[in-house]
Design a protein around this motif. Structure first.
Motif, PDB file in Angstrom:
ATOM      1  N   GLU A  57       0.840  -1.143  -0.028  1.00 36.34           N
ATOM      2  CA  GLU A  57      -0.015  -0.056   0.156  1.00 36.34           C
ATOM      3  C   GLU A  57       0.927   1.325  -0.086  1.00 36.34           C
ATOM      4  O   GLU A  57       1.914   1.349   0.437  1.00 36.34           O
ATOM      5  CB  GLU A  57      -0.940   0.061   1.492  1.00 36.34           C
ATOM      6  N   ASN A  58       0.279   2.328  -0.578  1.00 38.43           N
ATOM      7  CA  ASN A  58       1.070   3.651  -0.734  1.00 38.43           C
ATOM      8  C   ASN A  58       1.033   4.178   0.760  1.00 38.43           C
ATOM      9  O   ASN A  58       0.153   5.258   0.670  1.00 38.43           O
ATOM     10  CB  ASN A  58       0.484   4.281  -1.866  1.00 38.43           C
ATOM     11  N   THR A  59       1.982   3.955   1.455  1.00 38.73           N
ATOM     12  CA  THR A  59       1.803   4.649   2.862  1.00 38.73           C
ATOM     13  C   THR A  59       3.289   5.212   2.945  1.00 38.73           C
ATOM     14  O   THR A  59       4.162   4.942   2.532  1.00 38.73           O
ATOM     15  CB  THR A  59       1.542   3.578   4.037  1.00 38.73           C
ATOM     16  N   PRO A  60       3.547   6.210   4.166  1.00 43.15           N
ATOM     17  CA  PRO A  60       4.614   6.688   4.293  1.00 43.15           C
ATOM     18  C   PRO A  60       5.815   5.736   4.889  1.00 43.15           C
ATOM     19  O   PRO A  60       5.214   4.603   5.501  1.00 43.15           O
ATOM     20  CB  PRO A  60       4.392   7.650   5.309  1.00 43.15           C
ATOM     21  N   LYS A 100       5.842   6.272  14.793  1.00 44.83           N
ATOM     22  CA  LYS A 100       5.320   5.296  14.024  1.00 44.83           C
ATOM     23  C   LYS A 100       3.941   5.238  14.055  1.00 44.83           C
ATOM     24  O   LYS A 100       3.489   5.612  15.290  1.00 44.83           O
ATOM     25  CB  LYS A 100       5.983   4.209  14.421  1.00 44.83           C
ATOM     26  N   LYS A 101       3.527   4.977  13.053  1.00 46.19           N
ATOM     27  CA  LYS A 101       1.899   4.784  13.083  1.00 46.19           C
ATOM     28  C   LYS A 101       1.867   3.287  12.456  1.00 46.19           C
ATOM     29  O   LYS A 101       2.661   2.512  11.497  1.00 46.19           O
ATOM     30  CB  LYS A 101       1.019   5.780  12.283  1.00 46.19           C
ATOM     31  N   PRO A 102       0.722   2.437  12.966  1.00 43.41           N
ATOM     32  CA  PRO A 102       0.540   1.131  12.344  1.00 43.41           C
ATOM     33  C   PRO A 102       0.533   0.877  10.987  1.00 43.41           C
ATOM     34  O   PRO A 102       1.275  -0.003  10.534  1.00 43.41           O
ATOM     35  CB  PRO A 102      -0.977   0.685  12.788  1.00 43.41           C
ATOM     36  N   GLU A 103       0.011   1.863   9.897  1.00 47.88           N
ATOM     37  CA  GLU A 103       0.308   1.549   8.672  1.00 47.88           C
ATOM     38  C   GLU A 103       1.493   2.038   8.237  1.00 47.88           C
ATOM     39  O   GLU A 103       1.903   1.561   6.940  1.00 47.88           O
ATOM     40  CB  GLU A 103      -0.707   2.595   8.030  1.00 47.88           C
ATOM     41  N   ALA A 117       4.645  -0.346  17.079  1.00 52.80           N
ATOM     42  CA  ALA A 117       3.056  -0.064  16.540  1.00 52.80           C
ATOM     43  C   ALA A 117       2.663  -1.256  15.630  1.00 52.80           C
ATOM     44  O   ALA A 117       2.104  -1.113  14.588  1.00 52.80           O
ATOM     45  CB  ALA A 117       2.994   1.247  15.722  1.00 52.80           C
ATOM     46  N   GLY A 118       3.200  -2.621  16.120  1.00 52.21           N
ATOM     47  CA  GLY A 118       2.524  -3.682  15.625  1.00 52.21           C
ATOM     48  C   GLY A 118       3.129  -4.115  14.439  1.00 52.21           C
ATOM     49  O   GLY A 118       2.799  -5.042  13.679  1.00 52.21           O
ATOM     50  N   MET A 119       4.446  -3.513  13.728  1.00 51.73           N
ATOM     51  CA  MET A 119       4.928  -3.862  12.706  1.00 51.73           C
ATOM     52  C   MET A 119       6.486  -4.015  12.668  1.00 51.73           C
ATOM     53  O   MET A 119       7.041  -2.899  13.156  1.00 51.73           O
ATOM     54  CB  MET A 119       4.658  -2.885  11.555  1.00 51.73           C
ATOM     55  N   PRO A 120       7.111  -4.861  12.678  1.00 51.85           N
ATOM     56  CA  PRO A 120       8.371  -4.997  12.451  1.00 51.85           C
ATOM     57  C   PRO A 120       9.254  -4.100  11.429  1.00 51.85           C
ATOM     58  O   PRO A 120       8.541  -3.877  10.471  1.00 51.85           O
ATOM     59  CB  PRO A 120       8.858  -6.547  12.634  1.00 51.85           C
ATOM     60  N   ALA A 121      10.616  -3.870  11.899  1.00 54.06           N
ATOM     61  CA  ALA A 121      11.359  -3.396  10.543  1.00 54.06           C
ATOM     62  C   ALA A 121      11.543  -4.170   9.410  1.00 54.06           C
ATOM     63  O   ALA A 121      11.768  -5.522   9.472  1.00 54.06           O
ATOM     64  CB  ALA A 121      12.700  -2.767  11.199  1.00 54.06           C
ATOM     65  N   THR A 122      11.746  -3.744   8.208  1.00 46.07           N
ATOM     66  CA  THR A 122      12.001  -4.389   7.044  1.00 46.07           C
ATOM     67  C   THR A 122      13.540  -4.233   6.608  1.00 46.07           C
ATOM     68  O   THR A 122      13.883  -2.907   6.928  1.00 46.07           O
ATOM     69  CB  THR A 122      11.346  -3.948   5.786  1.00 46.07           C
TER      70      THR A 122
END
Length: 600
Positions: A57-60, A100-103, A117-122
């Motif tokens: 998705e096109n998110t920041p 950080k935001k979840p998206e 915020a529920g998402m690990p780093a890539t």
């Protein structure tokens, strides 16, 4: 106009191409971009990251890569794919959590233990391995995806500490960076011919971003992938024709530590930004490397405003597109092609503005304070202390106890260290106090003093008043000395020394003094509570390892981090880094605090 400048610069440089206009054939495939990486590699790697981003998705996306090459690849991929790039000031858990935001995505090149915020780093390394694109030596299904983007729509966010010390998001269109790059190339471009770019600063801040990532890519100059952390490392690049983006902090260390000139193949071009560079440091740096540093004045909000070499005086010359005026509060206002606001941006810096647009900085507007109803300028006190000829750097800050008073943190120069060698601290205090009484009243003379090897700076190279104040909030002790420190969100690094006369060594052991474990734990808690706002009450000590002894009068590094969610303090004591940056572990461990106490 732009066409003419580009042709002029191209006549001497490899080529100048705005970052937003770069295409696959803008450079030869074999042209060197960074250590071990060619233009062909760069185009391929940007394409791989683009495919990865565009499949989501096109998110920041939050971006933090210590490797300058990975950082530049990731940033170009975000911009070309239309993703908003959030360039972090650091990657401490506490800081990332604030932005950080979840998206949001989070792209980095170093393992990140937190699940923010529920998402690990890539990891960018994983992306480059997993994504396939067409290469010159292979027939792979996906084609190269690399090309121009619209600089008027590409969005970025930079983070700065601002005047409060808290993270402040500064929105940028890439057009602002392109306009500034154009000005920098006009003024400095021809000096960079056939050189390689090195850095001692963080490319996650605007100065480092421009000079060590965007300018090299736009001008076709190769850059070093990793920062130079220690002045001794400059000898490793003596054989290169170098451009070095540096800072006052690094140059101060160079001036203090180097005992002979560095034998450069040709004098490097040195830039300095992030704070004022003392003239004596600039002169010493010139003697050591053969080039008087060029200073850049600006901020995250304004970009580069002006430049100078202090050997020509203290006056600043603005870049051609920067139009200066004085606001009602006496501070500098700037309008330029890389400031979006029509009214420009008003800094917090007081100035004298000359008819030709040049200006002289006179200190911060918030640097006038009242002590017992008497107004005093903090820069005035600092300048008086520098007039002794014994002070390399100093910050004077207002403090509040039973009454308001001033406190001074001082870094002595070589003459000062020799003069006061072996003298008790009280004698040094009295010397500076008596000197100041020639110019200011006793009421507004500093009442507390600290002597450091280096003033604390954040990742932007800025000295923050609140960090100096935090130092004075910690009661002084004969049992330890803080030689220097650096505070970031949720983290502290400090250089400490435990004198042989410290009570910590009494009876432990008489024949061979060792710093006891309980003293090390006490030191960690003392600093964590003062600098990181850790709760007072200790809940549990987890497994702690003691690998090698901490001896009297031998400096050590203490690193402390605090995870507020888990109420966990993690620490390590290590030896001072050697010339290669290697450290020996003394001890490490973690504690759990009782956060409920801080709520009471």
């Amino acid at each position: 106009m732009e066409f003419g400048i580009r042709k002029m610069v191209q006549s001497k440089m490899q080529s100048y191409v705005p970052v937003c206009d770069l295409e696959q054939d803008s450079r030869p495939d074999g042209a060197l971009v960074a250590d071990g990486k060619t233009w062909g590699d760069f185009v391929s790697d940007v394409s791989k990251v683009r495919y990865y981003l565009e499949a989501r998705e096109n998110t920041p996306w939050i971006l933090h890569c210590e490797d300058s090459y990975f950082f530049t690849v990731s940033l170009l991929a975000m911009l070309q794919s239309g993703r908003k790039a959030l360039v972090t000031a650091n990657r401490q858990d506490a800081f990332i959590k604030e932005i950080k935001k979840p998206e949001y995505g989070f792209l980095t090149d170093e393992p990140f233990t937190g699940d923010i915020a529920g998402m690990p780093a890539t990891m960018i390394q994983d992306v480059l391995v997993s994504e396939n694109v067409h290469c010159t030596d292979g027939d792979i299904s996906r084609e190269i995806k690399f090309g121009k983007f619209d600089k008027t729509k590409a969005e970025m966010v930079m983070y700065t500490s601002g005047t409060t010390g808290e993270p402040k998001a500064v929105f940028k269109l890439f057009m602002q960076f392109e306009n500034e790059l154009f000005e920098l190339v006009k003024v400095f471009g021809n000096d960079w011919v056939d050189r390689k770019v090195f850095s001692t600063v963080n490319h996650h801040h605007i100065y480092g971003l421009l000079f060590t990532a965007l300018l090299p890519i736009a001008t076709g100059l190769p850059f070093c992938r990793y920062r130079i952390d220690f002045p001794t490392e400059l000898a490793n690049i003596a054989g290169a024709a170098a451009v070095v983006a540096s800072s006052p902090a690094f140059l101060k260390r160079l001036a203090a530590e180097a005992d002979k000139p560095i034998d450069f193949k040709c004098p490097p071009i040195i830039y300095s930004s992030g704070g004022p560079l003392p003239v004596e440091v600039a002169q010493k740096a010139s003697e050591l490397v053969g080039y008087w540093p060029m200073e850049i004045y600006g901020s995250t909000e304004t970009g580069g405003i002006a430049y100078r070499q202090s050997k020509n005086g203290a006056v600043w010359k603005p870049f051609e597109v920067c139009k200066m005026s004085v606001a009602e509060n006496g501070c500098l206002n700037i309008k330029s092609s890389y400031i979006l606001e029509a009214e420009g941006f008003t800094t917090g810096d007081l100035v004298d503005l000359y008819d030709d647009g040049r200006f002289l900085l006179k200190g911060r507007s918030d640097s006038i304070v009242k002590i017992e109803e008497k107004r005093i300028s903090l820069p005035e006190v600092e300048n008086r202390l520098k007039q002794t000829g014994l002070v390399q750097d100093v910050r004077v800050v207002p403090m509040v106890g039973k009454r308001q008073y001033l406190a001074a943190a001082i870094v002595l120069n070589e003459v000062g260290r020799e003069k006061f060698a072996g003298l008790p601290k009280l004698a040094i205090n009295n010397y500076f106090h008596d000197y100041l009484l020639q110019f200011i009243e006793n009421t507004v003379s500093p009442k507390k003093w600290r002597y450091l090897e280096e003033l604390p700076q954040n990742t932007e190279g800025k000295i923050r008043m609140r960090d100096i104040q935090a130092l004075f909030n910690l009661p002084e002790s004969q049992n330890f000395k803080i030689l220097k420190f650096r505070r970031e969100p949720g983290a502290l690094t400090a250089k400490l020394l435990f004198p042989a006369t410290s009570d910590y060594y009494d009876g432990h052991f008489p024949e061979f003094k060792l710093l006891p474990a309980v003293a090390q734990v006490d030191m960690v808690l003392r600093l964590a509570r003062n600098f990181l706002d850790v709760p007072k009450k200790l809940s549990k000590i987890h497994r702690t390892k003691f690998a090698s002894p901490i001896l009297p009068d031998v400096p050590v590094m203490l690193k402390v981090s605090y995870n507020a969610d888990a109420a966990k303090v993690t620490f390590s004591f290590t030896s001072m880094p050697d010339a290669q940056g290697n450290e020996k572990m003394h001890s490490s461990g973690s504690f759990t605090m009782n956060p409920e106490e801080s709520l009471g």
